[in-house]
Write a protein that holds these residues in place. Structure first.
Motif, PDB file in Angstrom:
ATOM      1  N   ILE A  64       0.852  -1.180   0.000  1.00  0.00           N
ATOM      2  CA  ILE A  64       0.000   0.000   0.000  1.00  0.00           C
ATOM      3  C   ILE A  64       0.897   1.244   0.000  1.00  0.00           C
ATOM      4  N   GLY A  65       0.462   2.296  -0.677  1.00  0.00           N
ATOM      5  CA  GLY A  65       1.309   3.470  -0.897  1.00  0.00           C
ATOM      6  C   GLY A  65       1.487   4.359   0.316  1.00  0.00           C
ATOM      7  N   TYR A  66       1.931   3.795   1.421  1.00  0.00           N
ATOM      8  CA  TYR A  66       2.160   4.560   2.642  1.00  0.00           C
ATOM      9  C   TYR A  66       3.582   5.129   2.640  1.00  0.00           C
ATOM     10  N   ARG A  67       3.747   6.213   1.911  1.00  0.00           N
ATOM     11  CA  ARG A  67       5.063   6.825   1.688  1.00  0.00           C
ATOM     12  C   ARG A  67       5.738   7.296   2.972  1.00  0.00           C
ATOM     13  N   LEU A  68       4.940   7.667   3.993  1.00  0.00           N
ATOM     14  CA  LEU A  68       5.516   8.253   5.204  1.00  0.00           C
ATOM     15  C   LEU A  68       6.272   7.241   6.051  1.00  0.00           C
ATOM     16  N   HIS A  69       6.103   5.968   5.776  1.00  0.00           N
ATOM     17  CA  HIS A  69       6.901   4.951   6.466  1.00  0.00           C
ATOM     18  C   HIS A  69       8.363   4.996   6.027  1.00  0.00           C
ATOM     19  N   PHE A  70       8.650   5.799   5.002  1.00  0.00           N
ATOM     20  CA  PHE A  70      10.014   5.908   4.476  1.00  0.00           C
ATOM     21  C   PHE A  70      10.551   7.334   4.606  1.00  0.00           C
ATOM     22  N   GLU A  71       9.821   8.167   5.352  1.00  0.00           N
ATOM     23  CA  GLU A  71      10.196   9.570   5.547  1.00  0.00           C
ATOM     24  C   GLU A  71      10.859   9.719   6.911  1.00  0.00           C
ATOM     25  N   PRO A  72      12.057  10.328   7.003  1.00  0.00           N
ATOM     26  CA  PRO A  72      12.846  10.305   8.243  1.00  0.00           C
ATOM     27  C   PRO A  72      12.153  10.874   9.482  1.00  0.00           C
ATOM     28  N   HIS A  73      11.424  11.973   9.351  1.00  0.00           N
ATOM     29  CA  HIS A  73      10.760  12.551  10.522  1.00  0.00           C
ATOM     30  C   HIS A  73       9.689  11.611  11.068  1.00  0.00           C
ATOM     31  N   ASN A  74       8.892  11.046  10.167  1.00  0.00           N
ATOM     32  CA  ASN A  74       7.862  10.107  10.597  1.00  0.00           C
ATOM     33  C   ASN A  74       8.478   8.818  11.130  1.00  0.00           C
ATOM     34  N   MET A  75       9.578   8.391  10.535  1.00  0.00           N
ATOM     35  CA  MET A  75      10.264   7.209  11.040  1.00  0.00           C
ATOM     36  C   MET A  75      10.785   7.451  12.458  1.00  0.00           C
ATOM     37  N   GLU A  76      11.212   8.685  12.736  1.00  0.00           N
ATOM     38  CA  GLU A  76      11.710   9.003  14.075  1.00  0.00           C
ATOM     39  C   GLU A  76      10.587   9.045  15.100  1.00  0.00           C
ATOM     40  N   ILE A  77       9.430   9.587  14.714  1.00  0.00           N
ATOM     41  CA  ILE A  77       8.326   9.606  15.677  1.00  0.00           C
ATOM     42  C   ILE A  77       7.811   8.190  15.934  1.00  0.00           C
ATOM     43  N   ARG A  81       9.871   5.636  16.088  1.00  0.00           N
ATOM     44  CA  ARG A  81      10.871   5.125  17.032  1.00  0.00           C
ATOM     45  C   ARG A  81      10.646   5.682  18.434  1.00  0.00           C
ATOM     46  N   ILE A  82      10.429   6.991  18.516  1.00  0.00           N
ATOM     47  CA  ILE A  82      10.218   7.634  19.809  1.00  0.00           C
ATOM     48  C   ILE A  82       9.019   7.035  20.534  1.00  0.00           C
ATOM     49  N   GLY A  83       7.922   6.881  19.811  1.00  0.00           N
ATOM     50  CA  GLY A  83       6.708   6.360  20.432  1.00  0.00           C
ATOM     51  C   GLY A  83       6.786   4.896  20.774  1.00  0.00           C
ATOM     52  N   GLN A  84       7.234   4.093  19.812  1.00  0.00           N
ATOM     53  CA  GLN A  84       7.238   2.649  20.031  1.00  0.00           C
ATOM     54  C   GLN A  84       8.306   2.202  21.028  1.00  0.00           C
ATOM     55  N   LYS A  85       9.422   2.934  21.079  1.00  0.00           N
ATOM     56  CA  LYS A  85      10.490   2.613  22.034  1.00  0.00           C
ATOM     57  C   LYS A  85      10.299   3.319  23.380  1.00  0.00           C
ATOM     58  N   LYS A  86       9.232   4.113  23.480  1.00  0.00           N
ATOM     59  CA  LYS A  86       8.891   4.827  24.711  1.00  0.00           C
ATOM     60  C   LYS A  86      10.054   5.685  25.198  1.00  0.00           C
TER      61      LYS A  86
END
Length: 378
Positions: free
Chosen positions: A176-189, A191-196
């Protein structure tokens, strides 16, 4: 005799015709030029194939294909624009010339099934109105092609199930065309959220909207709904990937319609709340009348925010500890390259059909809650 198109203008042609008849040698020269152009196109395809790139055919040449995907495919490393599918002959001519696409890789919706015989095309990217996604994903799978489908995956969960089943039966991958899964800022949020990093998340805010929507987006039969199906889905996705967990219930409230005639079949705006395990609440908004673009996570010991969060470019982020200093990237190029590598390396895509199905399930629950005015479980 029809006038030639640029670089020959009508005035130039009339001037030339006044000096000499249009001889057979002229026609032969034009034919040679066309042949030479076709040879060049075939050479370009050969170069891509020699580099091991996978060929992508775009199905639907609307604004997203023309403004984002086709330009991105000029920057990709592992895939390239190999073909197109369009119902508009003038677009076929324009794209053929602009992107050096050979005639044999150009299809319309009546000839689409013939794509199964085209070895240049490995991936079909479906970029059509939402209600047509299921039909063409299934057709592409039956043609033996891997598939990328734009979001939302479909307008019903049942359609999602059929799409997933068709790709599995064909032994082809669905992304599915979820481009933001490959965008650095979204990837960082993520990480921040899932890693608490700042402790457990307590509250989420996600808002996405714009004004000026038109065309099929205002037709419920084609779109499946209003801004929720178009840009509100980013809010659902953002909350899901920031927490790494799934919502269990929703409440929703439709906003007033400032133009009842324009929005007679879809909502103009929508506010909803998603309840996650451990007491996390996401407060979300979407609109076709107001610009908004933010994703914020508030945790026990800090916060993180992206604003804009969901745009094609210019994404900006900060946290309670400082700014997020990531460069801008071509999101679509990274998205398509990752899928091509997933195919070649026989690994799962991080944005599979099952992810798209879950979003559609949540979207349908939001609409149910909007209509009932009650808490709706997912």
């Amino acid at each position: 005799m029809k006038p030639l198109k640029p670089p020959y203008t009508r005035r130039q042609f009339l001037h030339d015709a006044s000096l000499t008849l249009f001889s057979m040698s002229n026609l032969a020269a034009l034919g040679a030029y066309a042949d030479n152009t076709n040879v060049q196109r075939e050479k370009m395809l050969s170069v891509h194939k020699a580099k091991g790139k996978l060929g992508i055919a775009l199905v639907g040449l609307g604004g997203y294909s023309g403004g984002q995907l086709a330009p991105a495919l000029q920057e990709t490393q592992y895939c390239y624009l190999a073909g197109i599918v369009t119902g508009t002959p003038s677009k076929a001519v324009e794209w053929k010339q602009r992107y050096n696409i050979p005639d044999r890789n150009i299809y319309n919706y009546q000839t689409f099934d013939k794509i199964k015989d085209n070895k240049d095309i490995d991936i079909v990217y479906v970029v059509l109105p939402n209600a047509l996604h299921a039909e063409y994903v299934i057709k592409a799978a039956k043609a033996g092609k891997h598939v990328i489908c734009e979001k939302p995956m479909a307008i019903t969960v049942e359609d999602c199930d059929r799409m997933i089943a068709a790709c599995k039966e064909a032994g082809k991958m669905l992304s599915i065309g979820y481009r933001l899964h490959f965008e650095p800022h979204n990837m960082e949020i993520m990480r921040i959220g899932q890693k608490k990093q700042f402790g457990s998340i307590k509250r989420l805010i996600a808002e996405n909207g714009f004004s000026g929507a038109g065309g099929w987006r205002l037709d419920k039969q084609l779109a499946g709904g209003g801004p929720l199906m178009d840009v509100g889905i980013y809010c659902v996705q953002g909350c899901r990937y920031t927490t790494g967990i799934e919502p269990v219930a929703v409440w929703a409230q439709e906003g007033p319609k400032t133009d009842p005639d324009k929005f007679r079949s879809v909502e103009e705006s929508l506010t909803w709340q998603m309840e996650f395990p451990n007491g996390i609440i996401a407060e979300c908004k979407t609109s076709y009348a107001q610009s908004m673009n933010v994703l914020r996570a508030e945790a026990e010991n800090g916060w993180a925010e992206l604003s804009p969060a969901f745009a094609y470019g210019g994404i900006n982020g900060k946290t309670s500890k400082g700014d997020l200093n990531f460069g801008q990237v071509n999101q679509q190029a990274r998205q398509m390259d990752d899928f091509a590598q997933a195919i070649v390396n026989n690994r799962p895509t991080p944005v599979p059909g099952e992810m798209g199905r879950q979003d559609v399930k949540i979207l349908q629950a939001i609409y149910q809650a909007m209509q009932s005015g009650e808490r709706t479980t997912i």
